[in-house]
Design a protein around this motif. Structure first.
Motif, PDB file in Angstrom:
ATOM      1  N   ILE A  83     -30.592  27.032  16.151  1.00 31.87           N
ATOM      2  CA  ILE A  83     -28.653  27.546  16.853  1.00 31.87           C
ATOM      3  C   ILE A  83     -29.125  27.551  18.168  1.00 31.87           C
ATOM      4  CG2 ILE A  83     -27.260  29.511  16.431  1.00 31.87           C
ATOM      5  CD1 ILE A  83     -28.099  29.494  13.515  1.00 31.87           C
ATOM      6  N   SER A  84     -28.297  27.605  19.742  1.00 37.89           N
ATOM      7  CA  SER A  84     -28.510  27.674  20.358  1.00 37.89           C
ATOM      8  C   SER A  84     -27.779  28.679  21.127  1.00 37.89           C
ATOM      9  CB  SER A  84     -29.190  26.938  21.457  1.00 37.89           C
ATOM     10  OG  SER A  84     -28.601  27.363  23.466  1.00 37.89           O
ATOM     11  N   GLY A 124     -25.496  20.529  25.680  1.00 40.96           N
ATOM     12  CA  GLY A 124     -25.925  21.592  25.734  1.00 40.96           C
ATOM     13  C   GLY A 124     -27.428  21.403  26.759  1.00 40.96           C
ATOM     14  N   LEU A 125     -28.340  22.537  26.359  1.00 45.21           N
ATOM     15  CA  LEU A 125     -29.673  22.376  26.592  1.00 45.21           C
ATOM     16  C   LEU A 125     -30.563  21.893  26.047  1.00 45.21           C
ATOM     17  CD1 LEU A 125     -29.783  25.664  29.236  1.00 45.21           C
ATOM     18  CD2 LEU A 125     -29.572  23.374  29.899  1.00 45.21           C
ATOM     19  N   GLY A 126     -29.959  21.429  24.694  1.00 44.43           N
ATOM     20  CA  GLY A 126     -31.219  21.325  24.052  1.00 44.43           C
ATOM     21  C   GLY A 126     -31.948  22.219  22.663  1.00 44.43           C
ATOM     22  N   LYS A 127     -32.836  21.377  22.132  1.00 48.00           N
ATOM     23  CA  LYS A 127     -33.805  22.764  21.356  1.00 48.00           C
ATOM     24  C   LYS A 127     -35.129  22.065  22.092  1.00 48.00           C
ATOM     25  CE  LYS A 127     -35.286  18.447  19.370  1.00 48.00           C
ATOM     26  NZ  LYS A 127     -36.486  17.582  19.810  1.00 48.00           N
ATOM     27  N   ILE A 128     -35.662  23.916  20.876  1.00 48.16           N
ATOM     28  CA  ILE A 128     -37.517  23.068  21.852  1.00 48.16           C
ATOM     29  C   ILE A 128     -38.716  22.082  20.399  1.00 48.16           C
ATOM     30  CG2 ILE A 128     -39.101  25.228  21.580  1.00 48.16           C
ATOM     31  CD1 ILE A 128     -37.413  27.474  21.587  1.00 48.16           C
ATOM     32  N   ASP A 129     -39.005  21.261  21.396  1.00 45.21           N
ATOM     33  CA  ASP A 129     -39.561  20.165  21.206  1.00 45.21           C
ATOM     34  C   ASP A 129     -41.366  20.302  20.607  1.00 45.21           C
ATOM     35  OD1 ASP A 129     -40.071  17.559  20.590  1.00 45.21           O
ATOM     36  OD2 ASP A 129     -41.203  17.131  22.662  1.00 45.21           O
ATOM     37  N   LEU A 130     -40.665  21.505  19.657  1.00 43.19           N
ATOM     38  CA  LEU A 130     -42.192  21.473  18.275  1.00 43.19           C
ATOM     39  C   LEU A 130     -42.173  20.808  17.295  1.00 43.19           C
ATOM     40  CD1 LEU A 130     -42.252  25.462  19.532  1.00 43.19           C
ATOM     41  CD2 LEU A 130     -44.077  24.036  18.181  1.00 43.19           C
ATOM     42  N   ARG A 153     -21.033  21.338  20.047  1.00 43.76           N
ATOM     43  CA  ARG A 153     -20.754  22.653  20.731  1.00 43.76           C
ATOM     44  C   ARG A 153     -19.840  23.350  20.327  1.00 43.76           C
ATOM     45  NH1 ARG A 153     -19.175  22.190  27.411  1.00 43.76           N
ATOM     46  NH2 ARG A 153     -17.926  23.904  27.651  1.00 43.76           N
ATOM     47  N   TRP A 154     -19.961  24.475  20.107  1.00 45.43           N
ATOM     48  CA  TRP A 154     -18.689  25.116  18.911  1.00 45.43           C
ATOM     49  C   TRP A 154     -18.220  25.380  20.176  1.00 45.43           C
ATOM     50  CZ3 TRP A 154     -18.322  23.807  14.264  1.00 45.43           C
ATOM     51  CH2 TRP A 154     -19.248  23.029  13.526  1.00 45.43           C
ATOM     52  N   SER A 155     -18.932  26.396  21.676  1.00 39.63           N
ATOM     53  CA  SER A 155     -17.707  27.301  22.186  1.00 39.63           C
ATOM     54  C   SER A 155     -18.706  26.828  23.526  1.00 39.63           C
ATOM     55  CB  SER A 155     -18.172  28.606  21.402  1.00 39.63           C
ATOM     56  OG  SER A 155     -19.063  28.851  21.883  1.00 39.63           O
ATOM     57  N   GLU A 156     -18.157  27.601  24.433  1.00 38.01           N
ATOM     58  CA  GLU A 156     -18.638  27.508  25.939  1.00 38.01           C
ATOM     59  C   GLU A 156     -20.474  27.909  25.820  1.00 38.01           C
ATOM     60  OE1 GLU A 156     -18.148  29.173  30.206  1.00 38.01           O
ATOM     61  OE2 GLU A 156     -16.816  29.930  28.773  1.00 38.01           O
ATOM     62  N   ARG A 157     -20.837  28.531  24.702  1.00 38.05           N
ATOM     63  CA  ARG A 157     -22.066  29.466  25.001  1.00 38.05           C
ATOM     64  C   ARG A 157     -22.804  28.696  23.586  1.00 38.05           C
ATOM     65  NH1 ARG A 157     -23.365  33.344  28.501  1.00 38.05           N
ATOM     66  NH2 ARG A 157     -20.813  34.843  29.467  1.00 38.05           N
ATOM     67  N   TRP A 158     -22.098  28.271  22.408  1.00 34.71           N
ATOM     68  CA  TRP A 158     -22.531  28.350  21.643  1.00 34.71           C
ATOM     69  C   TRP A 158     -22.692  27.043  21.292  1.00 34.71           C
ATOM     70  CZ3 TRP A 158     -24.764  31.911  18.295  1.00 34.71           C
ATOM     71  CH2 TRP A 158     -24.568  33.484  18.435  1.00 34.71           C
ATOM     72  N   TYR A 159     -24.332  26.504  20.301  1.00 32.06           N
ATOM     73  CA  TYR A 159     -24.211  25.072  20.139  1.00 32.06           C
ATOM     74  C   TYR A 159     -25.379  24.873  19.438  1.00 32.06           C
ATOM     75  CZ  TYR A 159     -23.209  23.136  24.743  1.00 32.06           C
ATOM     76  OH  TYR A 159     -22.343  23.310  26.021  1.00 32.06           O
ATOM     77  N   THR A 160     -25.143  24.337  17.884  1.00 35.93           N
ATOM     78  CA  THR A 160     -26.365  23.846  17.025  1.00 35.93           C
ATOM     79  C   THR A 160     -26.959  22.295  17.506  1.00 35.93           C
ATOM     80  OG1 THR A 160     -24.353  23.070  15.912  1.00 35.93           O
ATOM     81  CG2 THR A 160     -24.720  25.560  15.670  1.00 35.93           C
TER      82      THR A 160
END
Length: 332
Positions: free
Chosen positions: A258-259, A25-31, A214-221
């Protein structure tokens, strides 16, 4: 054989091999942790699969946080700006390295008016913020029995910067069932240590692993867990008879994300960052930090843009009161 294929035609997509970044996916925010004590030393970057892509990359980020902690033993009232400039190089789809320069600058409370106004608007207790002047950058220590101030230090004495070298390896890109998994290691060399420390160039080391699913087209963890070993260092007393901080030698950090991908190029992100206690001997500051990040990532033709709001939960004193984060990354 031809008869079998005619009777049972392949379902579209069933025979196609998954792309290596299927789970990314697009990944996490780098914090990284913005908590008062953790920010004095190495805050281990928590990587996930896909953070370092093949080829050269550049990432620039700034995080601006307000710190307010009013306890019987101390008062912290200042703001911190953390700037990160990171260059990455991915040798292939699995192995990559990065070199980052991190700088933490401390200054007066530019957010004080906004935060107090927000608290007034929603009827939230100021917890003493309105009893002192705005725009301060101070660290005060008190006698908890008498309330007498024992020392006052400028927050500028906390400023520190360093170089961080990191290596990352993706063990597996995963499948539709199993997540992708990476392992990473990092070394931090302090260019300028906080004035509270008696060592200028401590070296700290961290290891960890990450997951992306990836859990679905929209949801990633995403999730990551890290462990840091700190070089022993002594901390100077802020004033005669006032106890200096006693640092921990090791720390555990964890991140869960969660993204939700609104589009393939825009995602809403919620993150929880846990940082184990960093010191042993000052009430409340010797507790773990819990930080929540709410923001987005937006992939454009000019690079990846990220933004987040930062709030503290569970532990109020050893966490940023409020913060803003912005970043931009470009893959060459």
């Amino acid at each position: 054989m031809a008869l079998i294929y005619t009777a049972f035609p392949a379902v579209p997509g069933q025979t196609q091999e998954l792309s290596h970044d299927y789970n990314y996916g697009l990944g996490k925010i780098d914090l990284r942790s913005q908590s008062p004590v953790q920010s004095l030393r190495f805050t281990l970057p928590l990587l996930i699969p896909g953070d370092i892509q093949p080829g050269c990359g550049l990432h620039i980020a700034n995080t601006w946080t307000n710190v307010w902690a009013d306890e019987s033993e101390y008062l912290l009232d200042y703001e911190m700006s953390e700037t990160l400039v990171t260059v990455t190089y991915g040798f292939n789809k699995r192995f990559g390295v990065s070199l980052a320069f991190e700088n933490r600058n401390y200054f007066g409370g530019e957010m004080d008016g906004f935060i107090q106004g927000f608290h007034d608007l929603f009827g939230i207790d100021q917890e003493g913020r309105d009893d002192v002047s705005k725009d301060r950058k101070v660290i005060q220590r008190f006698d908890p029995k008498t309330g007498q101030m024992l020392s006052e230090t400028s927050a500028e004495d906390l400023e520190n910067n360093a170089l961080v070298f990191l290596m990352n390896y993706t063990l597996t890109h995963g499948t539709k069932i199993w997540p992708s998994v990476n392992v990473f290691g990092a070394v931090r060399y302090a260019i300028d240590c906080s004035d509270l420390c008696d060592e200028d160039h401590p070296v700290d080391v961290g290891l960890g692993f990450g997951l992306a699913k990836r859990w679905s087209e929209r949801w990633y963890t995403y999730a990551s867990l890290g462990y840091t070993w700190y070089e022993s260092r002594d901390v100077l007393e802020p004033a005669p008879g006032v106890a200096a901080m006693d640092f921990e030698d090791r720390a555990v950090n964890g991140l869960f994300v969660i993204s939700w991908h609104w589009t393939p190029t825009f995602s809403l992100v919620a993150q929880y960052l846990y940082s184990e206690a960093s010191i042993k001997n000052i009430n409340e500051l010797d507790e773990a930090s819990h930080e929540v990040h709410l923001g987005f990532k937006w992939k454009t033709k000019y690079g990846m843009i990220e933004f987040a709001l930062i709030e503290n939960v569970i532990t109020m004193s050893n966490s940023p009161d409020f913060g803003l984060h912005g970043g931009w990354g470009f893959q060459f």
